[in-house]
Design an enzyme around this catalytic site. Sequence first.
Site, PDB file in Angstrom:
ATOM      1  N   THR A 122      40.363  36.386  41.263  1.00 23.15           N
ATOM      2  CA  THR A 122      40.325  37.719  40.656  1.00 23.15           C
ATOM      3  C   THR A 122      40.481  38.804  41.710  1.00 23.15           C
ATOM      4  O   THR A 122      41.259  39.759  41.544  1.00 23.15           O
ATOM      5  CB  THR A 122      38.994  37.922  39.916  1.00 23.15           C
ATOM      6  OG1 THR A 122      38.815  36.871  38.972  1.00 23.15           O
ATOM      7  CG2 THR A 122      38.982  39.257  39.185  1.00 23.15           C
ATOM      8  N   THR A 123      39.752  38.670  42.811  1.00 17.43           N
ATOM      9  CA  THR A 123      39.779  39.681  43.861  1.00 17.43           C
ATOM     10  C   THR A 123      41.148  39.769  44.521  1.00 17.43           C
ATOM     11  O   THR A 123      41.524  40.809  45.061  1.00 17.43           O
ATOM     12  CB  THR A 123      38.704  39.374  44.916  1.00 17.43           C
ATOM     13  OG1 THR A 123      37.449  39.164  44.248  1.00 17.43           O
ATOM     14  CG2 THR A 123      38.530  40.517  45.899  1.00 17.43           C
ATOM     15  N   TYR A 181      38.937  34.920  27.163  1.00 19.75           N
ATOM     16  CA  TYR A 181      39.399  35.538  25.913  1.00 19.75           C
ATOM     17  C   TYR A 181      39.360  34.588  24.717  1.00 19.75           C
ATOM     18  O   TYR A 181      38.910  34.963  23.642  1.00 19.75           O
ATOM     19  CB  TYR A 181      40.810  36.127  26.089  1.00 19.75           C
ATOM     20  CG  TYR A 181      41.281  36.932  24.894  1.00 19.75           C
ATOM     21  CD1 TYR A 181      40.739  38.183  24.626  1.00 19.75           C
ATOM     22  CD2 TYR A 181      42.248  36.434  24.024  1.00 19.75           C
ATOM     23  CE1 TYR A 181      41.148  38.918  23.525  1.00 19.75           C
ATOM     24  CE2 TYR A 181      42.664  37.154  22.921  1.00 19.75           C
ATOM     25  CZ  TYR A 181      42.119  38.402  22.676  1.00 19.75           C
ATOM     26  OH  TYR A 181      42.515  39.118  21.581  1.00 19.75           O
ATOM     27  N   TYR A 230      34.227  27.753  37.492  1.00 18.59           N
ATOM     28  CA  TYR A 230      33.869  29.164  37.694  1.00 18.59           C
ATOM     29  C   TYR A 230      33.373  29.726  36.367  1.00 18.59           C
ATOM     30  O   TYR A 230      34.127  29.827  35.397  1.00 18.59           O
ATOM     31  CB  TYR A 230      35.090  29.923  38.213  1.00 18.59           C
ATOM     32  CG  TYR A 230      34.890  31.400  38.472  1.00 18.59           C
ATOM     33  CD1 TYR A 230      33.638  31.991  38.564  1.00 18.59           C
ATOM     34  CD2 TYR A 230      35.998  32.229  38.660  1.00 18.59           C
ATOM     35  CE1 TYR A 230      33.480  33.336  38.813  1.00 18.59           C
ATOM     36  CE2 TYR A 230      35.862  33.586  38.916  1.00 18.59           C
ATOM     37  CZ  TYR A 230      34.610  34.141  38.987  1.00 18.59           C
ATOM     38  OH  TYR A 230      34.460  35.483  39.232  1.00 18.59           O
ATOM     39  N   ARG A 290      33.523  38.425  32.323  1.00 19.08           N
ATOM     40  CA  ARG A 290      34.982  38.520  32.255  1.00 19.08           C
ATOM     41  C   ARG A 290      35.589  37.603  31.195  1.00 19.08           C
ATOM     42  O   ARG A 290      36.632  37.917  30.631  1.00 19.08           O
ATOM     43  CB  ARG A 290      35.607  38.183  33.615  1.00 19.08           C
ATOM     44  CG  ARG A 290      35.417  39.266  34.676  1.00 19.08           C
ATOM     45  CD  ARG A 290      36.140  38.891  35.958  1.00 19.08           C
ATOM     46  NE  ARG A 290      36.047  39.939  36.972  1.00 19.08           N
ATOM     47  CZ  ARG A 290      36.905  40.947  37.100  1.00 19.08           C
ATOM     48  NH1 ARG A 290      37.932  41.048  36.271  1.00 19.08           N
ATOM     49  NH2 ARG A 290      36.743  41.847  38.046  1.00 19.08           N
ATOM     50  N   LYS A 337      30.878  27.809  40.630  1.00 14.02           N
ATOM     51  CA  LYS A 337      30.588  29.185  41.028  1.00 14.02           C
ATOM     52  C   LYS A 337      29.985  29.858  39.810  1.00 14.02           C
ATOM     53  O   LYS A 337      30.657  30.025  38.784  1.00 14.02           O
ATOM     54  CB  LYS A 337      31.868  29.902  41.469  1.00 14.02           C
ATOM     55  CG  LYS A 337      31.683  31.405  41.708  1.00 14.02           C
ATOM     56  CD  LYS A 337      33.019  32.078  41.995  1.00 14.02           C
ATOM     57  CE  LYS A 337      32.860  33.603  42.159  1.00 14.02           C
ATOM     58  NZ  LYS A 337      34.169  34.278  42.407  1.00 14.02           N
ATOM     59  N   ILE A 342      30.531  32.773  46.784  1.00 15.72           N
ATOM     60  CA  ILE A 342      31.921  33.215  46.865  1.00 15.72           C
ATOM     61  C   ILE A 342      31.857  34.722  46.709  1.00 15.72           C
ATOM     62  O   ILE A 342      31.599  35.249  45.632  1.00 15.72           O
ATOM     63  CB  ILE A 342      32.806  32.545  45.809  1.00 15.72           C
ATOM     64  CG1 ILE A 342      32.839  31.034  46.049  1.00 15.72           C
ATOM     65  CG2 ILE A 342      34.220  33.115  45.862  1.00 15.72           C
ATOM     66  CD1 ILE A 342      33.735  30.252  45.096  1.00 15.72           C
TER      67      ILE A 342
END
Length: 366
Positions: free
Chosen positions: A118-119, A181, A207, A212, A235, A277
């Site tokens: 994402t980052t 989603y 993750y 999100r 994570k 992370i």
Amino acid sequence: MFSSSIILRTAAVVVLLSGSVLSFTAVPTNPAFSNANWKKLPHVTNKFRPRITSSLRMAYEVTGDRMKLPKGSHVALITPFLPPSSPDDDLEIDYDTLRTIVRWHVESKTDALCILGTTSEASVMTMEERANIINLVMEECKGKVPIIVGTGTINPKTVIEYTKQAESLGADGVLVVTPYYVKPTPRGLISHYSRIAASSPLPIIMYNVPSRTGIDMSPETAAECYKIPGVAGIKDATGQVERVDAFREIMGEDFLLLSGDDETGAEFVLRGGDGVISVTSNVVPDVQHEIMAAANAGDREKVGRLNGPLEILHQRLFIESNPIPTKFALHQMGRVGCDACRPPLHELSAHNYEPMKEALAKSGLI
């Protein structure tokens, strides 16, 4: 020139990955991988377009040698872009700055690099850009720092495609977010991770980031997924440090347990987790490494002394959507020449400049 044995074994690996033998074009060791000339490098003709940049990397890919996924501070690495030439500019990746940042992390003893998450803004990158970034990071870090590639998305076929690309280019593991989603059930999550694990020998870090994705993977569901060969850890970005107890009780000590929440990451590890992370590691990689080392050693006093000055920074790096504040911080520190993000993200809002500068000043960064 490569030995015939390496060439033959390379062909065998490529057959497994794509179903057909591909011809590789060798590139000189340590090519000048920069914005000025990266497009000139030879490309493989398949859709992953990996480049073999040295005999050492080829041997690494062929033998399958990988670094162990470690405890400690894993940076969720940003992707720097060149300054836009117009409001409609697509923003080219700034490979020169990316290389400099990666070297900074190696020097700062960052324990692992987590790229294309994402980052990194990976959701708005092409397969070719993904390959370019992986290759650059491999050129700088292979054998020095473990490299974890984010390969998660909604469509399992795309996740497998990303994962095979990461495997073919030498990654040490992959980070796979729960599909966002669409909100799969626990049975759907177990099936999803089973399918990804069956596609590649790379160790998988699951993750869980409900803020999100819209779903929360419970410790019980994670435990079922941990039974899948190839699933190595999780994570967990819920910020609920009490989950460490449940994870450890169910999965034991071998399960790699990483926080995805900088604000609570130190306490997560003091409680029995393995590391984080981290977004904050983008701006203070050396301190984050020390904090995680102290937390893994159970040294609460040292953790408090090191982490205390960063508490406001942990919070304000999320004052807007990640990685917007982090890029602003790195620009203020002189680490990147541009703080732009690719659409639909934008640069930091002006009213948040001062709060970010305050956090950076209190952390001793500006």
